[in-house]
Design a protein around this motif. Structure first.
Motif, PDB file in Angstrom:
ATOM      1  N   LEU A 248      36.934  51.336  30.389  1.00  0.00           N
ATOM      2  CA  LEU A 248      38.070  51.249  31.318  1.00  0.00           C
ATOM      3  C   LEU A 248      39.397  51.271  30.560  1.00  0.00           C
ATOM      4  O   LEU A 248      39.438  50.912  29.371  1.00  0.00           O
ATOM      5  CB  LEU A 248      37.959  49.964  32.126  1.00  0.00           C
ATOM      6  N   PRO A 249      40.494  51.669  31.240  1.00  0.00           N
ATOM      7  CA  PRO A 249      41.809  51.600  30.587  1.00  0.00           C
ATOM      8  C   PRO A 249      42.102  50.167  30.141  1.00  0.00           C
ATOM      9  O   PRO A 249      41.874  49.232  30.919  1.00  0.00           O
ATOM     10  CB  PRO A 249      42.781  52.032  31.689  1.00  0.00           C
ATOM     11  N   ARG A 250      42.569  50.015  28.893  1.00  0.00           N
ATOM     12  CA  ARG A 250      42.847  48.656  28.381  1.00  0.00           C
ATOM     13  C   ARG A 250      44.215  48.194  28.850  1.00  0.00           C
ATOM     14  O   ARG A 250      45.220  48.416  28.181  1.00  0.00           O
ATOM     15  CB  ARG A 250      42.776  48.660  26.854  1.00  0.00           C
ATOM     16  N   LEU A 251      44.248  47.598  30.026  1.00  0.00           N
ATOM     17  CA  LEU A 251      45.501  47.147  30.624  1.00  0.00           C
ATOM     18  C   LEU A 251      45.294  45.760  31.227  1.00  0.00           C
ATOM     19  O   LEU A 251      44.181  45.433  31.646  1.00  0.00           O
ATOM     20  CB  LEU A 251      45.933  48.120  31.723  1.00  0.00           C
ATOM     21  N   ALA A 252      46.396  45.007  31.307  1.00  0.00           N
ATOM     22  CA  ALA A 252      46.285  43.627  31.788  1.00  0.00           C
ATOM     23  C   ALA A 252      45.961  43.544  33.268  1.00  0.00           C
ATOM     24  O   ALA A 252      45.424  42.545  33.738  1.00  0.00           O
ATOM     25  CB  ALA A 252      47.587  42.889  31.503  1.00  0.00           C
ATOM     26  N   GLY A 253      46.302  44.594  34.044  1.00  0.00           N
ATOM     27  CA  GLY A 253      46.071  44.544  35.485  1.00  0.00           C
ATOM     28  C   GLY A 253      47.087  43.663  36.169  1.00  0.00           C
ATOM     29  O   GLY A 253      48.112  43.311  35.596  1.00  0.00           O
ATOM     30  N   GLU A 254      46.791  43.283  37.420  1.00  0.00           N
ATOM     31  CA  GLU A 254      47.774  42.513  38.187  1.00  0.00           C
ATOM     32  C   GLU A 254      47.658  41.014  37.969  1.00  0.00           C
ATOM     33  O   GLU A 254      48.506  40.262  38.436  1.00  0.00           O
ATOM     34  CB  GLU A 254      47.635  42.852  39.666  1.00  0.00           C
ATOM     35  N   GLN A 255      46.605  40.577  37.303  1.00  0.00           N
ATOM     36  CA  GLN A 255      46.426  39.160  36.956  1.00  0.00           C
ATOM     37  C   GLN A 255      46.579  38.249  38.172  1.00  0.00           C
ATOM     38  O   GLN A 255      47.248  37.225  38.101  1.00  0.00           O
ATOM     39  CB  GLN A 255      47.437  38.749  35.874  1.00  0.00           C
ATOM     40  N   LEU A 256      45.958  38.637  39.287  1.00  0.00           N
ATOM     41  CA  LEU A 256      46.021  37.796  40.478  1.00  0.00           C
ATOM     42  C   LEU A 256      45.020  36.660  40.337  1.00  0.00           C
ATOM     43  O   LEU A 256      43.938  36.846  39.793  1.00  0.00           O
ATOM     44  CB  LEU A 256      45.713  38.624  41.730  1.00  0.00           C
ATOM     45  N   GLU A 257      45.420  35.504  40.870  1.00  0.00           N
ATOM     46  CA  GLU A 257      44.560  34.325  40.734  1.00  0.00           C
ATOM     47  C   GLU A 257      43.322  34.446  41.621  1.00  0.00           C
ATOM     48  O   GLU A 257      42.209  34.196  41.193  1.00  0.00           O
ATOM     49  CB  GLU A 257      45.350  33.059  41.114  1.00  0.00           C
ATOM     50  N   GLN A 258      43.563  34.859  42.895  1.00  0.00           N
ATOM     51  CA  GLN A 258      42.439  34.865  43.831  1.00  0.00           C
ATOM     52  C   GLN A 258      41.573  36.103  43.625  1.00  0.00           C
ATOM     53  O   GLN A 258      42.089  37.187  43.375  1.00  0.00           O
ATOM     54  CB  GLN A 258      42.933  34.771  45.294  1.00  0.00           C
TER      55      GLN A 258
ATOM     56  N   THR B  79      40.556  47.732  35.384  1.00  0.00           N
ATOM     57  CA  THR B  79      41.061  47.794  34.008  1.00  0.00           C
ATOM     58  C   THR B  79      40.286  46.791  33.165  1.00  0.00           C
ATOM     59  O   THR B  79      39.713  45.838  33.704  1.00  0.00           O
ATOM     60  CB  THR B  79      42.553  47.431  33.937  1.00  0.00           C
ATOM     61  N   GLU B  80      40.298  47.022  31.865  1.00  0.00           N
ATOM     62  CA  GLU B  80      39.672  46.063  30.945  1.00  0.00           C
ATOM     63  C   GLU B  80      40.781  45.228  30.322  1.00  0.00           C
ATOM     64  O   GLU B  80      41.690  45.779  29.687  1.00  0.00           O
ATOM     65  CB  GLU B  80      38.897  46.833  29.866  1.00  0.00           C
ATOM     66  N   VAL B  81      40.719  43.945  30.547  1.00  0.00           N
ATOM     67  CA  VAL B  81      41.792  43.076  30.046  1.00  0.00           C
ATOM     68  C   VAL B  81      41.689  42.988  28.516  1.00  0.00           C
ATOM     69  O   VAL B  81      40.648  42.611  27.991  1.00  0.00           O
ATOM     70  CB  VAL B  81      41.680  41.665  30.667  1.00  0.00           C
ATOM     71  N   PRO B  82      42.771  43.367  27.800  1.00  0.00           N
ATOM     72  CA  PRO B  82      42.715  43.274  26.337  1.00  0.00           C
ATOM     73  C   PRO B  82      42.592  41.822  25.904  1.00  0.00           C
ATOM     74  O   PRO B  82      43.226  40.942  26.480  1.00  0.00           O
ATOM     75  CB  PRO B  82      44.053  43.864  25.875  1.00  0.00           C
ATOM     76  N   ARG B  83      41.747  41.588  24.882  1.00  0.00           N
ATOM     77  CA  ARG B  83      41.550  40.198  24.410  1.00  0.00           C
ATOM     78  C   ARG B  83      42.678  39.754  23.496  1.00  0.00           C
ATOM     79  O   ARG B  83      43.215  40.529  22.783  1.00  0.00           O
ATOM     80  CB  ARG B  83      40.226  40.099  23.670  1.00  0.00           C
TER      81      ARG B  83
ATOM     82  N   ASP C 146      40.058  43.412  35.244  1.00  0.00           N
ATOM     83  CA  ASP C 146      41.064  43.111  36.247  1.00  0.00           C
ATOM     84  C   ASP C 146      41.280  44.393  37.036  1.00  0.00           C
ATOM     85  O   ASP C 146      40.471  45.328  36.918  1.00  0.00           O
ATOM     86  CB  ASP C 146      42.365  42.625  35.593  1.00  0.00           C
ATOM     87  N   ARG C 147      42.328  44.473  37.790  1.00  0.00           N
ATOM     88  CA  ARG C 147      42.556  45.691  38.573  1.00  0.00           C
ATOM     89  C   ARG C 147      44.040  45.923  38.803  1.00  0.00           C
ATOM     90  O   ARG C 147      44.840  44.993  38.766  1.00  0.00           O
ATOM     91  CB  ARG C 147      41.842  45.603  39.911  1.00  0.00           C
ATOM     92  N   LEU C 148      44.359  47.199  39.045  1.00  0.00           N
ATOM     93  CA  LEU C 148      45.689  47.578  39.521  1.00  0.00           C
ATOM     94  C   LEU C 148      45.477  47.990  40.971  1.00  0.00           C
ATOM     95  O   LEU C 148      44.435  48.553  41.308  1.00  0.00           O
ATOM     96  CB  LEU C 148      46.234  48.740  38.699  1.00  0.00           C
ATOM     97  N   ASN C 149      46.447  47.717  41.813  1.00  0.00           N
ATOM     98  CA  ASN C 149      46.212  47.946  43.239  1.00  0.00           C
ATOM     99  C   ASN C 149      47.324  48.784  43.868  1.00  0.00           C
ATOM    100  O   ASN C 149      48.041  48.313  44.740  1.00  0.00           O
ATOM    101  CB  ASN C 149      46.103  46.581  43.927  1.00  0.00           C
ATOM    102  N   PRO C 150      47.489  50.051  43.434  1.00  0.00           N
ATOM    103  CA  PRO C 150      48.589  50.836  44.007  1.00  0.00           C
ATOM    104  C   PRO C 150      48.232  51.376  45.401  1.00  0.00           C
ATOM    105  O   PRO C 150      47.051  51.544  45.718  1.00  0.00           O
ATOM    106  CB  PRO C 150      48.706  52.001  43.020  1.00  0.00           C
ATOM    107  N   THR C 151      49.254  51.622  46.193  1.00  0.00           N
ATOM    108  CA  THR C 151      49.055  52.345  47.448  1.00  0.00           C
ATOM    109  C   THR C 151      48.766  53.790  47.070  1.00  0.00           C
ATOM    110  O   THR C 151      49.281  54.276  46.071  1.00  0.00           O
ATOM    111  CB  THR C 151      50.355  52.274  48.281  1.00  0.00           C
ATOM    112  N   ILE C 152      47.928  54.471  47.842  1.00  0.00           N
ATOM    113  CA  ILE C 152      47.682  55.887  47.524  1.00  0.00           C
ATOM    114  C   ILE C 152      48.205  56.786  48.633  1.00  0.00           C
ATOM    115  O   ILE C 152      48.136  56.453  49.808  1.00  0.00           O
ATOM    116  CB  ILE C 152      46.186  56.167  47.226  1.00  0.00           C
ATOM    117  N   ARG C 153      48.722  57.917  48.217  1.00  0.00           N
ATOM    118  CA  ARG C 153      49.232  58.922  49.170  1.00  0.00           C
ATOM    119  C   ARG C 153      48.959  60.295  48.602  1.00  0.00           C
ATOM    120  O   ARG C 153      48.870  60.458  47.393  1.00  0.00           O
ATOM    121  CB  ARG C 153      50.747  58.786  49.348  1.00  0.00           C
ATOM    122  N   THR C 154      48.842  61.269  49.487  1.00  0.00           N
ATOM    123  CA  THR C 154      48.748  62.639  49.000  1.00  0.00           C
ATOM    124  C   THR C 154      50.087  63.323  49.240  1.00  0.00           C
ATOM    125  O   THR C 154      50.893  62.834  50.016  1.00  0.00           O
ATOM    126  CB  THR C 154      47.624  63.417  49.707  1.00  0.00           C
ATOM    127  N   GLN C 155      50.288  64.457  48.601  1.00  0.00           N
ATOM    128  CA  GLN C 155      51.621  65.065  48.632  1.00  0.00           C
ATOM    129  C   GLN C 155      52.033  65.551  50.016  1.00  0.00           C
ATOM    130  O   GLN C 155      53.198  65.580  50.328  1.00  0.00           O
ATOM    131  CB  GLN C 155      51.672  66.213  47.638  1.00  0.00           C
TER     132      GLN C 155
END
Lengths: 139, 124
Positions: free
Chosen positions: A47-57, A135-139, B28-37
């Protein structure tokens, strides 16, 4: 020779271990099975090595879409890679009847953007307004 | 009842799960809104356009383009985005020629720069 007085009951504590052993094994089996299910949906991708949104829930991940380095789309490690048309069908099935459909895209960091973009288009057409990108959280 | 073997097995399983938990990488995750052009903003709303970051190849180099500025690292992009108003949000447009990791780093940079509304738009 009898040392215990007549009429007095034997007060030695007998610990019954059988129920405890049963419960221990049931718990072990439960955790083994659930961890296998969780692993099944997550293909082995970098996965991309990024911190992500770091949400608690933590929220339910929903449908997992794995994209490997070669651009293959895999929904579960026990299944073969699927085509974009098949993915569209499966996403529509997942979305049907769900108020806020949850989809997690697990894409390899070296994976082709062309396939990722097509997957995003499929999600948009199926009515998924927001994708979770793992994402994969970097250590 | 001889408990030694049971305790052995239980401890082995315990050690197995502890080790496998440490080995598995935290996600973890990123949570963007998605749209097409085709859903691009039109009419009056076009007067209030969000920032647009294009993630593309420029002379075969993966590049973030924000207006007239080209940047090659997410850190540079974050620095530029941090100077912009965040209330209108940001669009990240990813082209097909780059890697997923490079494009996702743009979404992360936008989040880190303080943008609440991040929209991902796939480019043709």
């Amino acid at each position: 020779m009898r040392l215990t007085p007549v009429g007095k009951r034997d007060r030695r504590l007998l610990l019954e271990l059988t129920p405890m052993v049963d419960i221990v094994f049931l718990l072990i089996i439960f955790f083994m099975v659930t961890s296998e299910f969780a692993r099944d949906a997550r293909a082995d991708v970098e996965l991309p090595r990024l911190a992500g949104e770091q949400l608690e829930q933590s929220e339910e991940a929903g449908l997992f879409i794995n994209i490997d380095e070669a651009g293959n789309i895999v929904l579960s490690t026990s299944e073969d890679p699927i085509s974009m048309d098949e993915l569209a069908k499966r996403v529509r099935l997942h979305v049907a009847g769900e108020e806020t459909p949850r989809v997690t895209v697990r894409a390899d960091r070296q994976g082709p953007m062309k396939v990722f973009n097509e997957v995003i288009r499929v999600l948009d057409e199926a009515g998924v307004s927001s994708a979770r990108i793992a994402t994969e959280v970097p250590r | 009842m001889n408990m030694t073997s049971l305790i052995d097995v239980t401890f082995l399983l315990l050690v197995y799960f502890m080790v496998s938990m440490v080995i598995s990488r935290p996600e973890d995750r990123l949570n963007p809104t998605i749209r097409t052009q085709d859903e691009s903003v039109s009419g009056d709303a076009a007067d209030f356009q969000p920032q647009v970051v294009e993630v593309m190849l420029v002379n075969n180099v993966p590049t973030y383009r924000l207006g007239q500025h080209d940047m090659v690292s997410p850190e540079q992009l974050e620095e530029k985005l941090a100077n912009l108003p965040t209330d209108l949000g940001v669009f990240i447009r990813g082209s097909s020629g780059i890697s997923v990791g490079f494009a996702m780093a743009a979404i992360q940079a936008a989040r880190d720069a303080g943008f609440e509304e991040v929209t991902y738009v796939p480019m043709e």
